[in-house]
Design a protein around this motif. Structure first.
Motif, PDB file in Angstrom:
ATOM      1  N   HIS A  24     -78.584  -2.472   6.867  1.00  0.00           N
ATOM      2  CA  HIS A  24     -78.006  -1.657   7.946  1.00  0.00           C
ATOM      3  C   HIS A  24     -76.534  -2.013   8.163  1.00  0.00           C
ATOM      4  O   HIS A  24     -75.680  -1.135   8.301  1.00  0.00           O
ATOM      5  CB  HIS A  24     -78.772  -1.872   9.247  1.00  0.00           C
ATOM      6  CG  HIS A  24     -80.162  -1.307   9.253  1.00  0.00           C
ATOM      7  ND1 HIS A  24     -80.697  -0.599   8.213  1.00  0.00           N
ATOM      8  CD2 HIS A  24     -81.143  -1.358  10.210  1.00  0.00           C
ATOM      9  CE1 HIS A  24     -81.932  -0.228   8.513  1.00  0.00           C
ATOM     10  NE2 HIS A  24     -82.229  -0.686   9.710  1.00  0.00           N
TER      11      HIS A  24
ATOM     12  N   GLU B 163     -87.397   2.936   9.980  1.00  0.00           N
ATOM     13  CA  GLU B 163     -86.746   3.520   8.803  1.00  0.00           C
ATOM     14  C   GLU B 163     -85.461   4.264   9.143  1.00  0.00           C
ATOM     15  O   GLU B 163     -84.985   5.101   8.371  1.00  0.00           O
ATOM     16  CB  GLU B 163     -87.719   4.433   8.035  1.00  0.00           C
ATOM     17  CG  GLU B 163     -88.925   3.693   7.481  1.00  0.00           C
ATOM     18  CD  GLU B 163     -89.536   4.361   6.258  1.00  0.00           C
ATOM     19  OE1 GLU B 163     -88.856   5.185   5.635  1.00  0.00           O
ATOM     20  OE2 GLU B 163     -90.685   4.034   5.937  1.00  0.00           O
ATOM     21  N   LYS B 164     -84.841   3.949  10.268  1.00  0.00           N
ATOM     22  CA  LYS B 164     -83.547   4.523  10.615  1.00  0.00           C
ATOM     23  C   LYS B 164     -82.458   3.478  10.385  1.00  0.00           C
ATOM     24  O   LYS B 164     -82.681   2.288  10.556  1.00  0.00           O
ATOM     25  CB  LYS B 164     -83.527   4.973  12.084  1.00  0.00           C
ATOM     26  CG  LYS B 164     -84.509   6.075  12.417  1.00  0.00           C
ATOM     27  CD  LYS B 164     -84.448   6.406  13.902  1.00  0.00           C
ATOM     28  CE  LYS B 164     -85.463   7.477  14.280  1.00  0.00           C
ATOM     29  NZ  LYS B 164     -85.446   7.767  15.735  1.00  0.00           N
ATOM     30  N   ILE B 165     -81.290   3.949  10.000  1.00  0.00           N
ATOM     31  CA  ILE B 165     -80.155   3.045   9.817  1.00  0.00           C
ATOM     32  C   ILE B 165     -79.363   3.024  11.110  1.00  0.00           C
ATOM     33  O   ILE B 165     -78.538   3.910  11.378  1.00  0.00           O
ATOM     34  CB  ILE B 165     -79.277   3.504   8.633  1.00  0.00           C
ATOM     35  CG1 ILE B 165     -80.103   3.552   7.343  1.00  0.00           C
ATOM     36  CG2 ILE B 165     -78.083   2.567   8.459  1.00  0.00           C
ATOM     37  CD1 ILE B 165     -79.340   4.074   6.141  1.00  0.00           C
ATOM     38  N   HIS B 166     -79.638   2.037  11.943  1.00  0.00           N
ATOM     39  CA  HIS B 166     -78.951   1.948  13.228  1.00  0.00           C
ATOM     40  C   HIS B 166     -79.015   0.526  13.767  1.00  0.00           C
ATOM     41  O   HIS B 166     -79.777  -0.309  13.294  1.00  0.00           O
ATOM     42  CB  HIS B 166     -79.532   2.939  14.231  1.00  0.00           C
ATOM     43  CG  HIS B 166     -80.981   2.711  14.569  1.00  0.00           C
ATOM     44  ND1 HIS B 166     -81.538   3.062  15.787  1.00  0.00           N
ATOM     45  CD2 HIS B 166     -82.003   2.160  13.868  1.00  0.00           C
ATOM     46  CE1 HIS B 166     -82.822   2.753  15.795  1.00  0.00           C
ATOM     47  NE2 HIS B 166     -83.125   2.210  14.634  1.00  0.00           N
TER      48      HIS B 166
ATOM     49  N   GLN C  18     -87.770   2.119   1.340  1.00  0.00           N
ATOM     50  CA  GLN C  18     -87.629   2.780   2.631  1.00  0.00           C
ATOM     51  C   GLN C  18     -86.983   4.156   2.430  1.00  0.00           C
ATOM     52  O   GLN C  18     -86.073   4.319   1.612  1.00  0.00           O
ATOM     53  CB  GLN C  18     -86.749   1.939   3.568  1.00  0.00           C
ATOM     54  CG  GLN C  18     -87.372   0.604   3.984  1.00  0.00           C
ATOM     55  CD  GLN C  18     -88.358   0.780   5.119  1.00  0.00           C
ATOM     56  OE1 GLN C  18     -89.500   1.164   4.908  1.00  0.00           O
ATOM     57  NE2 GLN C  18     -87.929   0.498   6.326  1.00  0.00           N
ATOM     58  N   TYR C  19     -87.439   5.114   3.217  1.00  0.00           N
ATOM     59  CA  TYR C  19     -86.948   6.491   3.055  1.00  0.00           C
ATOM     60  C   TYR C  19     -85.420   6.557   3.101  1.00  0.00           C
ATOM     61  O   TYR C  19     -84.793   7.231   2.269  1.00  0.00           O
ATOM     62  CB  TYR C  19     -87.547   7.382   4.143  1.00  0.00           C
ATOM     63  CG  TYR C  19     -87.035   8.798   4.102  1.00  0.00           C
ATOM     64  CD1 TYR C  19     -87.536   9.720   3.185  1.00  0.00           C
ATOM     65  CD2 TYR C  19     -86.033   9.210   4.991  1.00  0.00           C
ATOM     66  CE1 TYR C  19     -87.048  11.019   3.139  1.00  0.00           C
ATOM     67  CE2 TYR C  19     -85.544  10.504   4.953  1.00  0.00           C
ATOM     68  CZ  TYR C  19     -86.054  11.403   4.033  1.00  0.00           C
ATOM     69  OH  TYR C  19     -85.560  12.675   3.993  1.00  0.00           O
ATOM     70  N   SER C  20     -84.826   5.845   4.059  1.00  0.00           N
ATOM     71  CA  SER C  20     -83.370   5.926   4.246  1.00  0.00           C
ATOM     72  C   SER C  20     -82.589   5.253   3.130  1.00  0.00           C
ATOM     73  O   SER C  20     -81.376   5.464   3.011  1.00  0.00           O
ATOM     74  CB  SER C  20     -82.987   5.292   5.587  1.00  0.00           C
ATOM     75  OG  SER C  20     -83.594   5.975   6.663  1.00  0.00           O
ATOM     76  N   TYR C  21     -83.261   4.440   2.314  1.00  0.00           N
ATOM     77  CA  TYR C  21     -82.548   3.677   1.290  1.00  0.00           C
ATOM     78  C   TYR C  21     -82.963   4.023  -0.133  1.00  0.00           C
ATOM     79  O   TYR C  21     -82.467   3.401  -1.082  1.00  0.00           O
ATOM     80  CB  TYR C  21     -82.748   2.181   1.543  1.00  0.00           C
ATOM     81  CG  TYR C  21     -81.949   1.679   2.722  1.00  0.00           C
ATOM     82  CD1 TYR C  21     -80.607   1.349   2.575  1.00  0.00           C
ATOM     83  CD2 TYR C  21     -82.519   1.566   3.985  1.00  0.00           C
ATOM     84  CE1 TYR C  21     -79.851   0.917   3.652  1.00  0.00           C
ATOM     85  CE2 TYR C  21     -81.781   1.131   5.067  1.00  0.00           C
ATOM     86  CZ  TYR C  21     -80.440   0.807   4.893  1.00  0.00           C
ATOM     87  OH  TYR C  21     -79.695   0.378   5.963  1.00  0.00           O
TER      88      TYR C  21
END
Length: 407
Positions: free
Chosen positions: A77, A258-261, A355-358
């Motif tokens: 992140h 799974e969020k980038i924050h 992970q979905y975001s990565y």
């Protein structure tokens, strides 16, 4: 119920609020640097903020940052949120750190930093890391920063040398689940005067002074944590975490969503209350480290590998932030131990490139060891105030009838 983790808190931390708050953060930084054998320490609200702050302060942008595929999500992140690109490296199952052959292959002309993680307190081969990076710098003709992720390891040693000093800097997390805590908080350490000044100046320009209410909330949180981890009460806490949405949501935020924050207060400066608690915790670190190693040795002597699980490596210099067991019957073991009043931990229940975001950063690679561990790791309680009676309770469930956990 025996909790999976328990901060080593006493009356000293509770009473710290009544101590002199003047220059508390600066005093904490000086004490932190001294404790971990480095010249400079810069305090942050979180370890992730420290890494983000370093990358921003050194004006590293649109660069590749090499890091483990199996580690806390906040490393990736911080990489993405600072405007950089994570390059993932699979881990070695012998110590759960980066596979150094693959690490060497991952470095290229776009690499500007690497982040070795000493996962679960197991020191990576820092000599080889430095040699690989030195060769890459000569090949590509530019500086590649080595930032040690010491959120698990703290004062872990490789061949007697503190891993935190092997490179250009190190980051530490100081949340409640860490070996020592400042309630929340983090730190960046370095022996380089120029880097220390750049990071400190960036923090002072860009991180805001929090309102007084934040100190109050932090202190109330500390007061709540102190009784919450007592065995007589923790059964209720465990029930709320596992059976209700409130605590379950809190424990999984910023890691499993799974969020980038980052948390909304990631740009707040460390509060004086956190610094004062941190100062008291630093006094206890030597005892914390010794007790963890002592408990790990007891586990090693009383628990033996079976077809159902793989014990962690026994490594000189490890600090055992976690005593991990790899098993293909994770859920059964978790349920079985919980029914006997013992909570086992699950940590890093994800593989970052899966992970979905990565997924877009995986570049078609599979990372099989990272994926395996994300689905098979548990950790035994290993905190300093774990009594011998409770250690015996834990080992007794693992020793005689391992197959019973499947019934």
């Amino acid at each position: 119920m025996i909790p999976r983790l328990k901060p080593y808190l006493g009356k000293e931390e509770i009473l710290a609020i009544f101590k002199n708050r003047k220059h508390a953060v600066q005093r904490f930084e000086q004490a932190f640097a001294a404790q971990f054998h480095t010249n400079y320490a810069v305090a942050f609200p979180y370890g992730r903020s420290a890494l983000w702050g370093f990358l921003k302060a050194m004006e590293i942008k649109d660069a590749e940052i090499v890091q483990p595929a199996y580690t806390c999500s906040v490393v990736a992140h911080a990489t993405v949120l600072s405007g950089n690109i994570p390059v993932f490296v699979d881990i070695d199952l012998t110590d759960y750190n980066m596979n150094l052959d693959q690490f060497a292959d991952a470095i290229n002309e776009r690499t500007r930093a690497v982040i070795p993680t000493h996962l679960f307190g197991y020191p990576i081969d820092i000599d080889r890391v430095q040699m690989i990076v030195k060769d890459a710098e000569a090949k590509y003709g530019h500086k590649i920063y080595i930032i040690q992720d010491c959120a698990h390891s703290f004062d872990a040693r490789y061949k007697g040398k503190p891993v935190a000093n092997a490179g250009d800097g190190a980051i530490f997390g100081l949340g409640i689940s860490k070996q020592i805590t400042s309630i929340f908080g983090g730190a960046f350490t370095t022996n380089d005067k120029v880097i220390a000044k750049k990071v400190r100046d960036f923090r002072d320009r860009n991180f805001r002074k929090p309102p007084w209410t934040k100190s109050l909330i932090r202190y109330l949180y500390l007061l709540a944590v102190y009784p919450a981890f007592q065995p007589a009460i923790y059964g209720l806490v465990y029930w709320m975490q596992e059976k209700t949405p409130f605590l379950n949501r809190l424990t999984k935020s910023y890691h499993l969503d799974e969020k980038i924050h980052f948390p909304p207060d990631y740009l707040d400066q460390m509060t004086n209350i956190e610094a004062l608690v941190g100062l008291e915790q630093l006094k206890k670190y030597t005892a914390v480290r010794s007790k963890r190693i002592e408990t790990a040795k007891k586990y090693f002597s009383e628990i033996h590998p079976t077809s159902k699980w793989v014990l962690p490596p026994e490594i000189d210099g490890a600090t055992y932030s976690h005593f991990v067991i790899r098993t293909d019957t994770r859920d059964r073991l978790l349920e079985s131990f919980a029914s006997h009043g013992i909570q086992l931990g699950q940590l890093i229940e994800y593989s970052m490139p899966h992970q979905y975001s990565y997924k877009k950063y995986a570049e078609g690679k599979l990372f099989p060891n990272s994926y395996l561990c994300s689905n098979s790791m548990i950790n035994l309680p290993i905190y300093p105030n774990l009594t011998n009676i409770n250690i015996d309770r834990i080992t007794s469930l693992l020793l005689p009838y391992p197959d019973n956990h499947e019934k």
